[in-house]
Design a protein around this motif. Structure first.
Motif, PDB file in Angstrom:
ATOM      1  N   ARG A   1       0.844  -1.216   0.000  1.00 52.01           N
ATOM      2  CA  ARG A   1       0.000   0.000   0.000  1.00 52.01           C
ATOM      3  C   ARG A   1       0.866   1.248   0.000  1.00 52.01           C
ATOM      4  NH1 ARG A   1      -3.099   3.247   3.683  1.00 52.01           N
ATOM      5  NH2 ARG A   1      -5.099   3.721   2.730  1.00 52.01           N
ATOM      6  N   GLN A   2       1.930   1.240   0.839  1.00 52.38           N
ATOM      7  CA  GLN A   2       2.812   2.413   0.895  1.00 52.38           C
ATOM      8  C   GLN A   2       3.509   2.631  -0.446  1.00 52.38           C
ATOM      9  OE1 GLN A   2       5.419   1.604   4.146  1.00 52.38           O
ATOM     10  NE2 GLN A   2       3.956   2.264   5.717  1.00 52.38           N
ATOM     11  N   GLU A   3       3.983   1.516  -1.043  1.00 55.25           N
ATOM     12  CA  GLU A   3       4.663   1.652  -2.341  1.00 55.25           C
ATOM     13  C   GLU A   3       3.690   2.131  -3.415  1.00 55.25           C
ATOM     14  OE1 GLU A   3       7.908   1.416  -3.127  1.00 55.25           O
ATOM     15  OE2 GLU A   3       8.304   1.128  -0.994  1.00 55.25           O
ATOM     16  N   MET A   4       2.443   1.670  -3.330  1.00 53.80           N
ATOM     17  CA  MET A   4       1.438   2.109  -4.297  1.00 53.80           C
ATOM     18  C   MET A   4       1.179   3.613  -4.152  1.00 53.80           C
ATOM     19  SD  MET A   4      -2.605   1.270  -4.528  1.00 53.80           S
ATOM     20  CE  MET A   4      -2.844   2.185  -3.042  1.00 53.80           C
ATOM     21  N   LEU A   5       1.026   4.056  -2.888  1.00 56.18           N
ATOM     22  CA  LEU A   5       0.793   5.488  -2.666  1.00 56.18           C
ATOM     23  C   LEU A   5       2.002   6.313  -3.114  1.00 56.18           C
ATOM     24  CD1 LEU A   5      -1.011   5.406   0.797  1.00 56.18           C
ATOM     25  CD2 LEU A   5      -2.028   5.912  -1.427  1.00 56.18           C
ATOM     26  N   LYS A   6       3.216   5.801  -2.843  1.00 57.19           N
ATOM     27  CA  LYS A   6       4.427   6.492  -3.270  1.00 57.19           C
ATOM     28  C   LYS A   6       4.482   6.589  -4.801  1.00 57.19           C
ATOM     29  CE  LYS A   6       8.067   4.782  -1.080  1.00 57.19           C
ATOM     30  NZ  LYS A   6       9.431   4.293  -0.821  1.00 57.19           N
ATOM     31  N   GLY A   7       4.131   5.458  -5.469  1.00 59.42           N
ATOM     32  CA  GLY A   7       4.138   5.442  -6.939  1.00 59.42           C
ATOM     33  C   GLY A   7       3.108   6.399  -7.515  1.00 59.42           C
ATOM     34  N   MET A   8       1.938   6.457  -6.866  1.00 57.49           N
ATOM     35  CA  MET A   8       0.890   7.368  -7.356  1.00 57.49           C
ATOM     36  C   MET A   8       1.331   8.821  -7.223  1.00 57.49           C
ATOM     37  SD  MET A   8      -2.604   5.515  -6.017  1.00 57.49           S
ATOM     38  CE  MET A   8      -3.584   6.953  -6.185  1.00 57.49           C
ATOM     39  N   SER A   9       1.914   9.130  -6.048  1.00 52.87           N
ATOM     40  CA  SER A   9       2.328  10.529  -5.856  1.00 52.87           C
ATOM     41  C   SER A   9       3.482  10.865  -6.803  1.00 52.87           C
ATOM     42  CB  SER A   9       2.692  10.799  -4.404  1.00 52.87           C
ATOM     43  OG  SER A   9       3.889  10.167  -4.073  1.00 52.87           O
ATOM     44  N   ARG A  10       4.403   9.895  -7.067  1.00 55.06           N
ATOM     45  CA  ARG A  10       5.507  10.159  -8.006  1.00 55.06           C
ATOM     46  C   ARG A  10       4.969  10.403  -9.405  1.00 55.06           C
ATOM     47  NH1 ARG A  10       8.397   6.912 -11.343  1.00 55.06           N
ATOM     48  NH2 ARG A  10       7.487   5.026 -10.514  1.00 55.06           N
ATOM     49  N   ARG A  11       4.023   9.574  -9.829  1.00 57.48           N
ATOM     50  CA  ARG A  11       3.469   9.736 -11.184  1.00 57.48           C
ATOM     51  C   ARG A  11       2.684  11.042 -11.299  1.00 57.48           C
ATOM     52  NH1 ARG A  11       4.106   4.578 -10.326  1.00 57.48           N
ATOM     53  NH2 ARG A  11       4.931   3.234 -11.946  1.00 57.48           N
TER      54      ARG A  11
ATOM     55  N   ILE B   1      13.151  13.234 -16.015  1.00 55.59           N
ATOM     56  CA  ILE B   1      12.325  12.339 -15.177  1.00 55.59           C
ATOM     57  C   ILE B   1      12.904  10.927 -15.202  1.00 55.59           C
ATOM     58  CG2 ILE B   1      10.046  11.262 -14.982  1.00 55.59           C
ATOM     59  CD1 ILE B   1       8.861  13.933 -15.936  1.00 55.59           C
ATOM     60  N   SER B   2      13.358  10.458 -16.369  1.00 60.46           N
ATOM     61  CA  SER B   2      13.941   9.123 -16.494  1.00 60.46           C
ATOM     62  C   SER B   2      15.215   9.007 -15.679  1.00 60.46           C
ATOM     63  CB  SER B   2      14.259   8.798 -17.954  1.00 60.46           C
ATOM     64  OG  SER B   2      13.089   8.705 -18.701  1.00 60.46           O
ATOM     65  N   LYS B   3      16.047  10.032 -15.686  1.00 55.85           N
ATOM     66  CA  LYS B   3      17.287  10.003 -14.902  1.00 55.85           C
ATOM     67  C   LYS B   3      16.987   9.952 -13.401  1.00 55.85           C
ATOM     68  CE  LYS B   3      20.308  12.432 -18.106  1.00 55.85           C
ATOM     69  NZ  LYS B   3      21.026  13.668 -18.361  1.00 55.85           N
ATOM     70  N   GLN B   4      15.943  10.666 -12.994  1.00 52.99           N
ATOM     71  CA  GLN B   4      15.579  10.641 -11.566  1.00 52.99           C
ATOM     72  C   GLN B   4      15.142   9.241 -11.131  1.00 52.99           C
ATOM     73  OE1 GLN B   4      12.472  13.502 -11.000  1.00 52.99           O
ATOM     74  NE2 GLN B   4      13.793  15.259 -11.365  1.00 52.99           N
ATOM     75  N   ASN B   5      14.419   8.547 -12.007  1.00 56.01           N
ATOM     76  CA  ASN B   5      13.864   7.238 -11.648  1.00 56.01           C
ATOM     77  C   ASN B   5      14.873   6.102 -11.769  1.00 56.01           C
ATOM     78  OD1 ASN B   5      11.388   8.333 -11.073  1.00 56.01           O
ATOM     79  ND2 ASN B   5      10.577   8.023 -13.129  1.00 56.01           N
ATOM     80  N   HIS B   6      15.877   6.234 -12.630  1.00 52.97           N
ATOM     81  CA  HIS B   6      16.776   5.119 -12.869  1.00 52.97           C
ATOM     82  C   HIS B   6      18.206   5.416 -12.484  1.00 52.97           C
ATOM     83  CE1 HIS B   6      13.662   2.742 -14.626  1.00 52.97           C
ATOM     84  NE2 HIS B   6      13.329   3.734 -15.426  1.00 52.97           N
ATOM     85  N   GLY B   7      18.435   6.364 -11.638  1.00 52.37           N
ATOM     86  CA  GLY B   7      19.793   6.659 -11.205  1.00 52.37           C
ATOM     87  C   GLY B   7      20.291   5.583 -10.250  1.00 52.37           C
ATOM     88  N   PRO B   8      21.589   5.501 -10.051  1.00 53.46           N
ATOM     89  CA  PRO B   8      22.109   4.473  -9.135  1.00 53.46           C
ATOM     90  C   PRO B   8      21.705   4.774  -7.687  1.00 53.46           C
ATOM     91  CG  PRO B   8      23.852   5.945  -9.799  1.00 53.46           C
ATOM     92  CD  PRO B   8      22.640   6.356 -10.587  1.00 53.46           C
ATOM     93  N   GLU B   9      21.236   3.747  -7.036  1.00 55.49           N
ATOM     94  CA  GLU B   9      20.872   3.906  -5.618  1.00 55.49           C
ATOM     95  C   GLU B   9      22.080   3.567  -4.769  1.00 55.49           C
ATOM     96  OE1 GLU B   9      17.432   2.024  -4.068  1.00 55.49           O
ATOM     97  OE2 GLU B   9      16.216   2.568  -5.792  1.00 55.49           O
TER      98      GLU B   9
END
Length: 188
Positions: free
Chosen positions: A79-89, A112-120
């Motif tokens: 649920r938290q990941e879903m809410l996080k994904g919704m707010s990110r989108r 936006i792509s660089k923000q989502n796929h940068g090295p963690e």
């Protein structure tokens, strides 16, 4: 002149005695003694000791949790990941919407792509003791033992027997053999 003389002669008595001795016999029969010792009554009541070992926290530390708890945990995390994904989108959509028509075009989507796929970066490394100290909880309830002893007094029965006495009186039988005699003679 001559005087007359008195001459006295005596004969002693002679007796014959027959003596029967007395007889006495005493017999004492032993007393009849009956002793019994009833066994003591011993009653022992015990309650068992109780040992409770709670290892739930240890299993959680090792990653093994009850199924119901895992389901709740994964549902909460999903649920938290879903809410996080919704707010990110929603944020990305707003960002695209705000930059539309300003000549940026592809650059917004690339950012936006660089923000989502940068090295963690991995989290901080540290030593973790598994299971954690105090994760196993031990509770001991001691048992009890109650001992009740009831002693029984010995039973003593005594029958005293009277002595048996046989007694025969003694006898003395006498018989006169020679009678006593006194003879007086006058001579002269």
């Amino acid at each position: 002149m001559r005087f007359p003389q008195i001459q006295i002669s005596t004969t002693d008595i002679q007796m014959d005695y027959t003596i029967t001795k007395p007889f006495q016999r005493i017999q004492q029969r032993r007393a009849e003694l009956n002793i019994s010792q009833p066994a003591a009554t011993v009653e022992i009541n015990t309650t068992n000791a109780k040992l409770d070992i709670n290892m739930d926290q240890m299993w959680r530390d090792l990653g093994s949790k009850p199924v119901g708890e895992l389901i709740k945990e994964y549902a909460q995390r999903g649920r938290q990941e879903m809410l996080k994904g919704m707010s990110r989108r929603m944020g990305e959509g707003r960002q695209i919407m705000m930059s539309a028509g300003k000549g940026q075009g592809r650059a917004t989507i690339q950012n936006i792509s660089k923000q989502n796929h940068g090295p963690e970066r991995p989290g901080p490394y540290n030593i973790k003791f598994i299971p954690s100290i105090g994760s196993v909880k031990v509770n001991i309830t001691p048992g009890t033992t109650d001992i009740n002893i009831e002693r029984n007094a010995p039973k003593v029965d005594v029958t005293v027997n009277k002595p048996q006495i046989d007694f025969t009186y003694g006898k003395v039988n006498s018989k006169m053999i020679v009678r006593p005699d006194v003879q007086i003679d006058v001579i002269g």
